[in-house]
Structures are given as C-alpha cells and as structure tokens.
Design an enzyme around this catalytic site. Sequence first.
Site, PDB file in Angstrom:
ATOM      1  N   HIS B  61       0.965  -1.514  -0.447  1.00  0.00           N
ATOM      2  CA  HIS B  61      -0.008   0.057   0.092  1.00  0.00           C
ATOM      3  C   HIS B  61       1.153   0.970   0.459  1.00  0.00           C
ATOM      4  O   HIS B  61       1.948   0.965  -0.290  1.00  0.00           O
ATOM      5  CB  HIS B  61      -1.033   0.192   0.948  1.00  0.00           C
ATOM      6  CG  HIS B  61       0.043  -0.117   2.855  1.00  0.00           C
ATOM      7  ND1 HIS B  61       0.363  -0.767   2.332  1.00  0.00           N
ATOM      8  CD2 HIS B  61      -0.659   0.854   3.841  1.00  0.00           C
ATOM      9  CE1 HIS B  61       1.289  -0.315   4.380  1.00  0.00           C
ATOM     10  NE2 HIS B  61       0.200   0.741   4.811  1.00  0.00           N
ATOM     11  N   HIS B  63       1.227   3.518   1.890  1.00  0.00           N
ATOM     12  CA  HIS B  63       1.573   4.406   3.051  1.00  0.00           C
ATOM     13  C   HIS B  63       3.311   4.821   2.845  1.00  0.00           C
ATOM     14  O   HIS B  63       3.675   3.888   2.583  1.00  0.00           O
ATOM     15  CB  HIS B  63       1.592   4.130   4.670  1.00  0.00           C
ATOM     16  CG  HIS B  63      -0.491   4.732   5.019  1.00  0.00           C
ATOM     17  ND1 HIS B  63      -0.753   3.880   5.442  1.00  0.00           N
ATOM     18  CD2 HIS B  63      -0.639   5.480   3.944  1.00  0.00           C
ATOM     19  CE1 HIS B  63      -2.271   4.287   5.671  1.00  0.00           C
ATOM     20  NE2 HIS B  63      -1.915   5.286   5.159  1.00  0.00           N
ATOM     21  N   ASP B  65       6.337   4.584   5.039  1.00  0.00           N
ATOM     22  CA  ASP B  65       7.034   3.718   5.269  1.00  0.00           C
ATOM     23  C   ASP B  65       6.658   2.573   4.756  1.00  0.00           C
ATOM     24  O   ASP B  65       7.645   1.552   5.466  1.00  0.00           O
ATOM     25  CB  ASP B  65       6.775   3.214   7.274  1.00  0.00           C
ATOM     26  CG  ASP B  65       5.346   3.004   6.996  1.00  0.00           C
ATOM     27  OD1 ASP B  65       3.970   3.293   6.896  1.00  0.00           O
ATOM     28  OD2 ASP B  65       4.552   2.386   7.887  1.00  0.00           O
ATOM     29  N   HIS B  66       6.328   1.817   3.647  1.00  0.00           N
ATOM     30  CA  HIS B  66       5.913   0.855   2.895  1.00  0.00           C
ATOM     31  C   HIS B  66       6.626   1.147   1.379  1.00  0.00           C
ATOM     32  O   HIS B  66       6.033  -0.052   0.622  1.00  0.00           O
ATOM     33  CB  HIS B  66       4.759   0.537   3.068  1.00  0.00           C
ATOM     34  CG  HIS B  66       4.484  -0.139   3.910  1.00  0.00           C
ATOM     35  ND1 HIS B  66       4.350  -1.212   4.505  1.00  0.00           N
ATOM     36  CD2 HIS B  66       4.031   0.530   5.296  1.00  0.00           C
ATOM     37  CE1 HIS B  66       4.381  -1.940   5.715  1.00  0.00           C
ATOM     38  NE2 HIS B  66       3.438  -0.176   6.533  1.00  0.00           N
ATOM     39  N   HIS B 139      -6.911  -2.038   5.397  1.00  0.00           N
ATOM     40  CA  HIS B 139      -6.691  -0.665   6.223  1.00  0.00           C
ATOM     41  C   HIS B 139      -7.021   1.123   5.908  1.00  0.00           C
ATOM     42  O   HIS B 139      -7.911   0.559   4.891  1.00  0.00           O
ATOM     43  CB  HIS B 139      -5.072  -1.060   5.720  1.00  0.00           C
ATOM     44  CG  HIS B 139      -4.084  -0.158   6.348  1.00  0.00           C
ATOM     45  ND1 HIS B 139      -3.953   0.298   7.853  1.00  0.00           N
ATOM     46  CD2 HIS B 139      -3.096   1.019   5.780  1.00  0.00           C
ATOM     47  CE1 HIS B 139      -3.025   0.418   8.173  1.00  0.00           C
ATOM     48  NE2 HIS B 139      -2.055   1.807   7.103  1.00  0.00           N
ATOM     49  N   ASP B 209      -0.109  -3.557   6.082  1.00  0.00           N
ATOM     50  CA  ASP B 209      -1.091  -3.579   7.114  1.00  0.00           C
ATOM     51  C   ASP B 209      -2.373  -3.819   7.406  1.00  0.00           C
ATOM     52  O   ASP B 209      -3.075  -2.924   6.143  1.00  0.00           O
ATOM     53  CB  ASP B 209      -0.564  -1.839   7.608  1.00  0.00           C
ATOM     54  CG  ASP B 209       0.493  -1.425   7.858  1.00  0.00           C
ATOM     55  OD1 ASP B 209       1.557  -2.922   7.769  1.00  0.00           O
ATOM     56  OD2 ASP B 209       0.607  -0.723   7.993  1.00  0.00           O
ATOM     57  N   HIS B 267       6.388  -4.586  12.454  1.00  0.00           N
ATOM     58  CA  HIS B 267       5.611  -3.778  12.254  1.00  0.00           C
ATOM     59  C   HIS B 267       5.647  -3.257  13.244  1.00  0.00           C
ATOM     60  O   HIS B 267       4.803  -2.238  13.367  1.00  0.00           O
ATOM     61  CB  HIS B 267       3.840  -3.245  11.093  1.00  0.00           C
ATOM     62  CG  HIS B 267       3.906  -2.170  10.766  1.00  0.00           C
ATOM     63  ND1 HIS B 267       2.916  -1.693  11.473  1.00  0.00           N
ATOM     64  CD2 HIS B 267       4.465  -1.362   9.819  1.00  0.00           C
ATOM     65  CE1 HIS B 267       2.437  -0.567  10.030  1.00  0.00           C
ATOM     66  NE2 HIS B 267       3.244  -1.046   9.676  1.00  0.00           N
TER      67      HIS B 267
END
Lengths: 308, 308
Positions: B61, B63, B65-66, B139, B209, B267
């Site tokens: 996805h 976001h 941090d990914h 998510h 997530d 995570h």
Amino acid sequence: MYGLTILGNNSAIPAYDRHPTAQALYWNDEVFLIDCGEGTQMQLTQYKIRRGKINHIFISHLHGDHYFGLIGIITSFGLLGREQPLHIYAPAGLEQIIRLQLQVADTTLPFDLQIHTIETAGTLLSNKHVRVDCFPVKHRIPCFGFRFTEQKAPRTLLKEKAVAAGIPQYFYNRLKLGEDYINKNGEVILNETVTTAAPAPLSYAYCADTVYLPEICVHLQQVTLMYHEATFLQDLEERAAVRFHSTSKQAAMMAQHCQPQRLLIGHFSSKYEDLQEFEKEARAVFPKTDLAIEGVTYLLRRPTEAGS
Amino acid sequence: MYGLTILGNNSAIPAYDRHPTAQALYWNDEVFLIDCGEGTQMQLTQYKIRRGKINHIFISHLHGDHYFGLIGIITSFGLLGREQPLHIYAPAGLEQIIRLQLQVADTTLPFDLQIHTIETAGTLLSNKHVRVDCFPVKHRIPCFGFRFTEQKAPRTLLKEKAVAAGIPQYFYNRLKLGEDYINKNGEVILNETVTTAAPAPLSYAYCADTVYLPEICVHLQQVTLMYHEATFLQDLEERAAVRFHSTSKQAAMMAQHCQPQRLLIGHFSSKYEDLQEFEKEARAVFPKTDLAIEGVTYLLRRPTEAGS
C-alpha cells in the site's frame, strides 16, 4: 552556535556507508536543512538534531540524491504531531510530487506546509538573524546554490565612553545602529568615538550540483564557509563536465576565485572508497580546504575566533 | 534457497535503529522484494542482497513507510546500468508518482520499468517456480496481502520399481507428472506404484498493514511461513483498531485460525523500544511465533527439513 553538520556526503548511489547529500546548518537558535537525500530522517536521529528547530528546508534540485528523504521528514513531522509551519524552498515540480504523495496516502498534515518554488536568483528568507539568497548554478536540470548571511549585527557600545560623553541611556540602542548623538549644546558626539564596528557577518554558501562556474563568484563574496561539490578527481575532468559536475581541483579553483575563509568539498562519487586524494588535490590549489565528513560539524567562526 | 530476510521491522517512524518495512524473499534463484520503506537500498547493501536477482517488487500500500525507498532503488538500478526489466506490483497511484519523479529529474531509465496496478484479488505472477497471489486486507487506504506459493513439484520417480515394471525411459517424465503407464499387453501400471508424492509446496504469506481480519484465512491455507503485522500490544487493542492495525495477540489469533508452520510478526510501533513483550504475548496464543528482526533470514523449510 553557527555550524554545519554533514548528514550525507556521497553522490547519487549510497556507498561505503556514505549517504546521499543532506546538511544541517545551525544558525543561532534555528536549524536549516539543505538538501535531503534518502535516509535524512534517520541521520537526524543519528546525529541528535532537534527536529523542532527545523522550520526551513532548502532543496537545490530534483535529482533524487538531493530530495528523496524529504517526504519521509514531512510525514514523520505529521505523525509526531508537529504544529508549527514548515517552509520548503525548491525548484518547480517538488510541490506536485509531495502533494500527490500525501494525497495517495490520504494524509492530512497537522501543520501548514508551505512549498515555495524557486525560479530565479533572489532572496528566499530574511529575518532578524539571517538572509538566505539563492542563485542558479549549472547542472543537467534547474539547480540553485544558496547563501546564508548573518544580518548586520549592531555596533558594539563602549559604555564607559558613552557615559563620559554624557550620552543618556535611552540613546544607546540608536548608537548601536550607528547614529551620532547631538547634546543640548548642539555638540555632535561622533558615533565611532563611543562604539566599535559590528563584527563581520558570518555566512555559508552551498554550491551543488554544478559544473565549474566562476561567474557565481559574484554571489560568494566574503563567505565564511563555502561548500562546493567535488564529485570526481581532476583526471576525470571530462566525465565531470559531461555529467554537469565538478572535480576536486575545480572546487578549489572556485575557492581561489572567491576567497572564502574555508572551503568544504563533498558529493563524492561512489567510485571512490578512499577520499584522501580529494583533500590532497584541493589543498594543492586552496590550502584551507576540508573534506565534508558525515557526522562532523564545521563551525562558522569570525576571524578573531578562528585565530587565523 | 528459500528464505525471508527482514530489512525493516518498524512501523511509520524509524526508531531505535529499526527501519520501516522492507523484506527480501529468496525464492530458488530469485529475490522478491516486499515493500520498500525509506533506506531499503542501503539495507540491501548492508545485508549483501544481490540486486541483479531482483526482478519483481511487491508494494502492499501507499503509506510512506512501505514505499518511500522504492524510487531510490529504481534510480540506482538505472545509474548502475541495469538492462533487465523490473516489474512492480502496487495499488493505484504509485505509477503516477514514480513517472513524475523520473520526469522532473529528466531521467530515462536504461531498462523497462513495468508498474502493474493491483485492483483486486488475483494472481500477479506465475512461472515455473512460483505463483504470487494477492488479496485485499483492511487498512485506512487500499492495501493488499501477498501469498508466494511454490509451483507443484514433480512426483519423485522410484527408478528401480519403474525398471522392474518394464516402463521405458522415455515415459519417466510423464510418470513424474502423474500419468499411469499402459504396456503392450494392455496392463495398467498405476502411477503411485512407481512414484511417490511430490513434496508439499513451500509458501510465504505477507499480511500487512491490516486490522484483525479472519476472513483472509481463505487465502492462507497450508502456509509455510506467515508474516502478520503486530503494531501494538493487546492493551492498545482499541488504538490498533482505530488506526487499522493489529496487536501481537491478534496476529497470533490469525495464525491459530490459519495454522501456518510458523508465524512471524513485525511492523512494531516506535513507542516500543523493547520487543520481548510482543513475542511473549503472541506465543501465549500461537507458540510457533518469531519476532521479525532486521538482518535475520527465516528459512522456509519443508516439514521433514524442519524436523517439526
């Protein structure tokens, strides 16, 4: 404190534990970030730089090794609940990228993010402590250098002399601003008899990424510390020119032209593991040269402080 | 070799030297990257992962941090002169961001970059060695889990028995595919009398997530190794739900439902410095749980290899 902490000194591809370009400039009680290569937010933690002191970020150009870490800083600021505005200065294109990244993540920042597009030479910021000017350098895509200059400091009051001359205390601030005093009898007390000159303003100039470009010296007069990129050694002068970069010798020649107090070189190509040759080559032309080493803070000193 | 190397195990904000999410899945002679948080290219160097083995990258996805480290990997591949195509699988929006970043940098990649938009559950990749399926998880923004499954291995030929049964050598490959043999006299030699079953296919499932979502178990049958996010401990179950994340206990409950050989959790929120409580909480529900630790490689083992 006035000083520059190097957070990344490598060119495009990270190598030998050297990170892409990022610098933190301590200026009085603020920290300015200059370029934000990937990993800058981790480097801020590593070198204990207080994020709350960062209100202005300057991005020279939109090659990834100078800005891929910016979005991470912005989103982390948001997650940490930042409220104070953040100003970013960058060439055209950055705002579209950042806004798109925030949009796909469905992120609403809790602070005001102001992205100022740099289009030409001029003053980006001017307040009580600093004036920040930008000037175009010559790279493959639009790219700007930055100069941070201390605002003119007030003159130093020689209090005993002012008292002896019968100047009332309410006038002291005007003395510091350079005014003469005229007493009741109409006598003029010349300012320079009761004050001494303000110290020379500190300044820092950032020149990267760019080919060797002596004409920018007009923006680099009386610089305390000058950073100039040095991607290659002089034997690769041609490759440097083709890629719109400079050599170590060329960076030193720039310093020879502009005569900063000290020269700092960085943005080393990942083809070099050992950097000593960069220092040697530059110092042969401009002895007061240092290598930009990650984690090291280079203080900006007034000549009397520097002892040189 | 079949195994998973953790390149980042932290949630949104990097902390305690833990990086945002990124994983390298060794699969026969290839390496699949799963999510690419900021700094992934440095982590590839740190853990000596051969870039030339990477041809497929899966992004769960958008976001940061990914995926904030993805553009750095792509541009570095370009600078290193990569020629082989690179396939990226990600939810809608990624392609626009990456193409825009390449465009403002005036970068033309020397290789074919194919960005495949994931819109719904289905098979993303299927070749001789692997089938990769994706399935939606839940998510705050569109997000997908991934399952990597070994293609069915051929049956094991019992050569002596095949010879004794008078089966000619040219038919051996068809025996491995499960066919019976009919000899000149019309007699049927049943396949299972001259072969044994293929080993169970190895598989890896990535679930992050996501909130606790038992309905995805339908995609997680007979998994060798299952990774599930565990952002918080169970006492913050409500916070986890509000933020569309899971707790350590919930990750373990998912494993209890789906019965993978082993569960891996990661995570972790940057509010936790010590991670031992995550392990304790999960193992109380599903004993075969490990913490995802950066730099550690978790091997995918067939039951006989695992000795369990």
